[in-house]
Design a protein around this motif. Structure first.
Motif, PDB file in Angstrom:
ATOM      1  N   VAL A  31       0.846  -1.198   0.000  1.00  0.00           N
ATOM      2  CA  VAL A  31       0.000   0.000   0.000  1.00  0.00           C
ATOM      3  C   VAL A  31       0.880   1.247   0.000  1.00  0.00           C
ATOM      4  N   ARG A  32       1.058   1.821  -1.177  1.00  0.00           N
ATOM      5  CA  ARG A  32       1.893   3.025  -1.279  1.00  0.00           C
ATOM      6  C   ARG A  32       1.122   4.254  -0.830  1.00  0.00           C
ATOM      7  N   SER A  33      -0.202   4.197  -0.951  1.00  0.00           N
ATOM      8  CA  SER A  33      -1.035   5.305  -0.491  1.00  0.00           C
ATOM      9  C   SER A  33      -2.416   4.759  -0.144  1.00  0.00           C
ATOM     10  N   ALA A  34      -2.988   5.236   0.964  1.00  0.00           N
ATOM     11  CA  ALA A  34      -4.313   4.799   1.397  1.00  0.00           C
ATOM     12  C   ALA A  34      -5.195   6.017   1.645  1.00  0.00           C
ATOM     13  N   ILE A  35      -6.350   6.023   0.985  1.00  0.00           N
ATOM     14  CA  ILE A  35      -7.289   7.138   1.089  1.00  0.00           C
ATOM     15  C   ILE A  35      -8.661   6.577   1.444  1.00  0.00           C
ATOM     16  N   ALA A  36      -9.396   7.280   2.302  1.00  0.00           N
ATOM     17  CA  ALA A  36     -10.770   6.900   2.634  1.00  0.00           C
ATOM     18  C   ALA A  36     -11.691   8.070   2.311  1.00  0.00           C
ATOM     19  N   VAL A  37     -12.769   7.779   1.575  1.00  0.00           N
ATOM     20  CA  VAL A  37     -13.734   8.807   1.175  1.00  0.00           C
ATOM     21  C   VAL A  37     -15.094   8.417   1.719  1.00  0.00           C
ATOM     22  N   ASN A  38     -15.798   9.375   2.329  1.00  0.00           N
ATOM     23  CA  ASN A  38     -17.100   9.045   2.898  1.00  0.00           C
ATOM     24  C   ASN A  38     -17.962  10.299   3.005  1.00  0.00           C
ATOM     25  N   THR A  39     -19.287  10.071   3.102  1.00  0.00           N
ATOM     26  CA  THR A  39     -20.217  11.169   3.358  1.00  0.00           C
ATOM     27  C   THR A  39     -20.583  11.228   4.837  1.00  0.00           C
ATOM     28  N   ALA A  40     -20.138  10.225   5.603  1.00  0.00           N
ATOM     29  CA  ALA A  40     -20.457  10.163   7.035  1.00  0.00           C
ATOM     30  C   ALA A  40     -19.209  10.444   7.860  1.00  0.00           C
ATOM     31  N   LYS A  41     -19.253  11.511   8.631  1.00  0.00           N
ATOM     32  CA  LYS A  41     -18.103  11.927   9.434  1.00  0.00           C
ATOM     33  C   LYS A  41     -17.724  10.865  10.459  1.00  0.00           C
ATOM     34  N   ALA A  42     -18.708  10.215  11.067  1.00  0.00           N
ATOM     35  CA  ALA A  42     -18.438   9.226  12.113  1.00  0.00           C
ATOM     36  C   ALA A  42     -17.673   8.024  11.565  1.00  0.00           C
ATOM     37  N   ASP A  43     -17.983   7.622  10.333  1.00  0.00           N
ATOM     38  CA  ASP A  43     -17.287   6.473   9.740  1.00  0.00           C
ATOM     39  C   ASP A  43     -15.805   6.770   9.538  1.00  0.00           C
ATOM     40  N   LEU A  44     -15.491   7.966   9.101  1.00  0.00           N
ATOM     41  CA  LEU A  44     -14.088   8.349   8.910  1.00  0.00           C
ATOM     42  C   LEU A  44     -13.357   8.414  10.248  1.00  0.00           C
ATOM     43  N   GLY A  46     -13.837   6.586  12.738  1.00  0.00           N
ATOM     44  CA  GLY A  46     -13.651   5.252  13.278  1.00  0.00           C
ATOM     45  C   GLY A  46     -12.478   4.482  12.698  1.00  0.00           C
ATOM     46  N   LEU A  47     -11.777   5.075  11.748  1.00  0.00           N
ATOM     47  CA  LEU A  47     -10.619   4.404  11.142  1.00  0.00           C
ATOM     48  C   LEU A  47      -9.386   4.560  12.033  1.00  0.00           C
ATOM     49  N   ASP A  48      -8.522   3.559  12.005  1.00  0.00           N
ATOM     50  CA  ASP A  48      -7.347   3.572  12.884  1.00  0.00           C
ATOM     51  C   ASP A  48      -6.023   3.746  12.155  1.00  0.00           C
ATOM     52  N   HIS A  49      -5.954   3.354  10.890  1.00  0.00           N
ATOM     53  CA  HIS A  49      -4.655   3.285  10.217  1.00  0.00           C
ATOM     54  C   HIS A  49      -4.528   4.175   8.982  1.00  0.00           C
ATOM     55  N   VAL A  50      -5.631   4.551   8.371  1.00  0.00           N
ATOM     56  CA  VAL A  50      -5.560   5.500   7.253  1.00  0.00           C
ATOM     57  C   VAL A  50      -5.203   6.870   7.829  1.00  0.00           C
ATOM     58  N   PRO A  51      -4.156   7.525   7.313  1.00  0.00           N
ATOM     59  CA  PRO A  51      -3.745   8.818   7.859  1.00  0.00           C
ATOM     60  C   PRO A  51      -4.891   9.839   7.854  1.00  0.00           C
ATOM     61  N   GLU A  52      -4.941  10.646   8.881  1.00  0.00           N
ATOM     62  CA  GLU A  52      -5.996  11.658   9.029  1.00  0.00           C
ATOM     63  C   GLU A  52      -6.083  12.555   7.794  1.00  0.00           C
ATOM     64  N   ARG A  53      -4.929  12.915   7.239  1.00  0.00           N
ATOM     65  CA  ARG A  53      -4.917  13.827   6.101  1.00  0.00           C
ATOM     66  C   ARG A  53      -5.523  13.192   4.844  1.00  0.00           C
ATOM     67  N   ASN A  54      -5.618  11.852   4.842  1.00  0.00           N
ATOM     68  CA  ASN A  54      -6.153  11.151   3.672  1.00  0.00           C
ATOM     69  C   ASN A  54      -7.603  10.717   3.850  1.00  0.00           C
ATOM     70  N   ARG A  55      -8.269  11.260   4.861  1.00  0.00           N
ATOM     71  CA  ARG A  55      -9.693  10.966   5.072  1.00  0.00           C
ATOM     72  C   ARG A  55     -10.501  12.136   4.510  1.00  0.00           C
ATOM     73  N   VAL A  56     -11.268  11.846   3.475  1.00  0.00           N
ATOM     74  CA  VAL A  56     -11.962  12.902   2.736  1.00  0.00           C
ATOM     75  C   VAL A  56     -13.464  12.833   2.996  1.00  0.00           C
TER      76      VAL A  56
END
Length: 387
Positions: A31-44, A46-56
């Motif tokens: 995994v060279r880069s990990a991004i999480a995209v969501n419309t729900a703030k609570a779901d983002l 709840g993540l533990d390993h995806v960097p905060e800056r990559n949560r959209v």
């Protein structure tokens, strides 16, 4: 294989989060880069390993960070509207270092099932790297709306990616299991299978090099036929010289026949056992087999026999294979990638149920409108409306 992983929606974000954890634990550096995209703030959150800056977080103007409520049309619209925000995170991906993009989503909800195909289309328009999808089908008992969402998303997603890797929750749920416990275990199963596949060929300092290397080009060529793919996996514990069960082979040579037979058996179990998406194996277009474990147990003859067996079983001439020496393990495992499968009963069933659900929803909507009109209608026509 080096990947930029983008998890779309709740399920997609959790799976990518689990991939990052696996990657760090094994040191595979897939995994060279990990991004999480969501419309729900609570779901983002709840993540533990995806960097905060990559949560959209997208759709704030429309849904205020509360999700789309299983409305995948709204999910698709929001993804289109806020693509610039998603692209802002993708711009940080070192594209020159990756072999492909992997867009991960649950296909039964709203945000992932609607937004993932939109993102895949966008990525293919901009980048030359392959864009793969990893879609998770809902279990049948999750409800008609989720089945309808999955069928519509599947139809769109498979057209927008270079290959759609599918995991069917229905084939992996266990009776008596809690919803949360079930999903956590299923996510572990997903990451174990796909993690080993994508890790094959990676060599770190001090590690043994495979006799027959499976590198990213082998995986890309196997997936290049497009369509739908499924993965099989089988593992067996062995006795290693460093300990393992008994360590009884520390001073004696391993039996080559036993090692060969074990590998052949594992390949058969992987292909004919529980696949991520159950299918008729003979409908496979191309396939790949990877056998991993302690190097002394990776017998070239066994791997070649396993590859030849898979070639006969799939009736395909394009069957690639190789080994993946792994340190610190007392298991030998086989992963089979079956690409371009076409005989998939689960998909046909899903589409049939979705069509029925769609018809029922239209009937219910019409009946609801009639009932409302009947409720508010003034039979004597004596009342006047305010405006």
């Amino acid at each position: 294989m080096k990947l930029a992983m983008i998890g779309f929606g709740q399920a997609g974000g959790k799976i990518v989060d689990k991939f990052v954890e696996y990657d760090r634990g094994t040191g595979s550096d897939v995994v060279r880069s990990a991004i999480a995209v969501n419309t729900a703030k609570a779901d983002l959150a709840g993540l533990d390993h995806v960097p905060e800056r990559n949560r959209v977080l997208i759709g704030q103007a429309r849904v205020k960070g509360h999700g789309v409520g299983a409305d995948n049309e709204l999910g698709a619209d929001i993804a289109e509207e806020d693509m610039d925000e998603i692209q802002g995170a993708i711009d940080q991906v070192p594209v020159h270092e990756i072999d492909a993009f992997l867009v991960v989503a649950g296909m039964g909800g709203g945000t992932g099932s609607g937004g993932a195909p939109v993102l895949a289309s966008h990525l293919k328009r901009i980048y030359t790297e392959p864009v793969y999808g990893l879609g998770v089908l809902p279990a049948e008992d999750e409800g008609g709306i989720y089945t309808l969402n999955a069928a519509r998303s599947f139809k769109t997603f498979v057209d927008e990616v270079d290959n759609l890797l599918v995991f069917d929750n229905d084939a992996w749920r266990e009776t008596g299991e809690s919803v949360r416990g079930g999903y956590d275990r299923i996510n572990d199963e997903i990451v174990r299978r796909f993690g080993m596949l994508f890790s094959a060929g990676e060599v770190r300092a001090g590690q043994n090099v495979a006799e027959s290397v499976v590198d990213s080009s082998e995986i890309i060529n196997t997936l290049s036929c497009g369509g739908v793919s499924t993965i099989g996996y089988a593992t067996e514990q062995v006795e290693t010289a460093s300990g393992g069960l008994l360590g009884r082979f520390s001073d004696e040579q391993l039996d080559a026949t036993e090692t060969t037979n074990r590998i052949t058996s594992l390949v058969r179990k992987a292909a004919l056992g529980r696949l991520t998406l159950p299918c008729e194996v003979r409908s496979t277009d191309r396939s790949l087999v990877v056998v991993g474990g302690p190097q002394d147990y990776l017998n070239r003859k066994g791997i070649e026999r396993g590859r030849k067996w898979l070639e006969n079983e799939t009736a395909s001439m394009e069957v690639r294979g190789g080994d993946y020496p792994m340190q610190g393990t007392d298991h030998v495992a086989a992963v089979t990638l079956l690409s371009g499968v076409t005989d998939v009963p689960r998909i046909k069933d899903l589409q049939g149920v979705a069509v029925e659900t769609q018809d029922n929803l239209e009937d219910i909507r019409e009946e609801s409108e009639e009932n409302l009109e009947s409720l508010v209608r003034d039979d004597g026509d004596e009342l006047e409306a305010l405006f």
